[in-house]
Design an enzyme around this catalytic site. Structure first.
Site, mmCIF file in Angstrom:
data_model
loop_
_atom_site.group_PDB
_atom_site.id
_atom_site.type_symbol
_atom_site.label_atom_id
_atom_site.label_comp_id
_atom_site.label_asym_id
_atom_site.label_seq_id
_atom_site.Cartn_x
_atom_site.Cartn_y
_atom_site.Cartn_z
ATOM 1 N N CYS A 153 0.861 -1.177 0.000
ATOM 2 C CA CYS A 153 0.000 0.000 0.000
ATOM 3 C C CYS A 153 0.901 1.231 0.000
ATOM 4 C CB CYS A 153 -0.926 0.022 1.207
ATOM 5 S SG CYS A 153 -1.987 1.484 1.261
ATOM 6 N N CYS A 194 -4.840 5.580 -4.517
ATOM 7 C CA CYS A 194 -4.149 4.292 -4.353
ATOM 8 C C CYS A 194 -2.738 4.485 -4.875
ATOM 9 C CB CYS A 194 -4.876 3.189 -5.115
ATOM 10 S SG CYS A 194 -4.041 1.583 -5.052
ATOM 11 N N GLU A 254 -10.111 -0.724 -5.372
ATOM 12 C CA GLU A 254 -9.132 -1.545 -4.660
ATOM 13 C C GLU A 254 -9.759 -2.842 -4.164
ATOM 14 O OE1 GLU A 254 -6.173 0.073 -2.062
ATOM 15 O OE2 GLU A 254 -6.889 2.121 -2.437
ATOM 16 N N GLY A 261 -1.560 1.697 -7.058
ATOM 17 C CA GLY A 261 -2.357 1.800 -8.277
ATOM 18 C C GLY A 261 -1.852 2.890 -9.193
ATOM 19 N N HIS A 285 -2.313 -5.681 -10.006
ATOM 20 C CA HIS A 285 -3.036 -4.549 -10.589
ATOM 21 C C HIS A 285 -3.417 -4.841 -12.029
ATOM 22 C CE1 HIS A 285 -2.405 -1.494 -7.429
ATOM 23 N NE2 HIS A 285 -1.313 -2.209 -7.180
#
Length: 281
Positions: free
Chosen positions: A75, A220, A211, A223, A162
């Protein structure tokens, strides 16, 4: 027993931070869901647990629990909050720290009091590393049974999986339809974070992310890195890119295929408190 916590956010992606450096904190999925609940708990996208290091070269270990109680391996926005937290809590005075995460290590750096850089690791494009089932490695992939339509996407792992979908306008992207359907598609056995990316210029993208385990969030970090590195790999973006997310702006820098993607952005402390009704162990 009360559970002390700090509430933080990175561009609106919000976290409950718990200090387990002095005594372990055991949370089952039900307890994590209670903490993350915005009506009956504290409310957050993820829970960050600061732990003693697991390896000799690390300063800390770092665990991430999603709002649904599942564990995440990465994260980026949380990592920026992590480094701000450990410095302000007096756990370290280092500006550059190494943390053990579920699947390896990350290097975090305080650039100033409000801006932090996170080396997210070297992007992994091989389907087995994401993981993505049923495909040989390619620039893009296509699934024909996502929310009743065909979806073309790029895929990469940055410590978590992802899928990145190019869209002409993020404002009208089908985030709530395609996002949860692709997140739980059988091709992604560990589920997947789904990014909807609009390229504005070679150094500028707009992004929304659904997410895994949390739904659409305001930002994110991993992301953002996934959107940029897949764009760079396709030859459509430069090495340094501004990413506009619903919660604010971050920057991603990626020099080469064997270099880590670096996320740069803010982290904010919101408040501190004690939760007296949790079921923590």
């Amino acid at each position: 027993m009360a559970l002390a916590f700090t509430k933080m956010h990175g561009l609106g992606n919000d976290f409950v931070v718990l200090d387990a450096t002095r005594a372990p904190i055991a949370l089952d999925e039900a307890s994590a869901r209670h903490i993350a609940d915005r009506r009956f708990g504290i409310g957050c996208d993820q829970i960050l647990i600061v732990e003693p290091p697991r390896s000799a070269e690390a300063d800390f270990a770092y665990r991430i629990l999603n709002a649904d109680g599942s564990e995440s391996g990465q994260c980026g926005n949380g990592a920026r909050c992590f480094v701000r937290y450990v410095r302000e809590a007096g756990l370290t005075d280092k500006r550059r720290i190494v943390v053990d995460i579920r699947d390896g290590q990350m290097t975090l750096e305080a650039l100033d009091d409000d801006t932090f850089a996170v080396a997210l690791g070297v992007p992994q494009f091989a389907p087995a590393r994401i993981p993505l089932l049923g495909f040989e490695q390619a620039a893009t992939y296509r699934l024909d049974d996502v929310a009743g339509q065909s979806v073309t996407f790029s895929a990469v792992s940055l410590g978590n999986p992802h899928a990145v979908i190019r869209v002409p306008d993020v404002a009208t992207a089908e985030v709530e339809g395609i996002g949860p359907a692709l997140e739980r598609h059988p091709a992604f056995p560990e589920r997947v974070n789904v990014g909807f990316c609009e390229i504005v210029a070679r150094d500028h993208v707009r992004l929304r992310v659904f997410e895994r385990g949390a739904g659409e969030t305001l930002a994110c970090g991993s992301g953002a890195a996934a959107a940029v590195v897949t764009g760079i790999a396709a030859g459509d973006l430069d090495a340094d890119v501004r990413v506009d997310l619903p919660g604010g702006t971050a920057r991603i820098h990626w020099e080469s295929a064997d270099a880590p993607a670096v996320l740069i952005g803010p982290a904010e402390r919101v408040f501190e408190g004690k939760l007296v009704s949790s079921d923590q162990g």
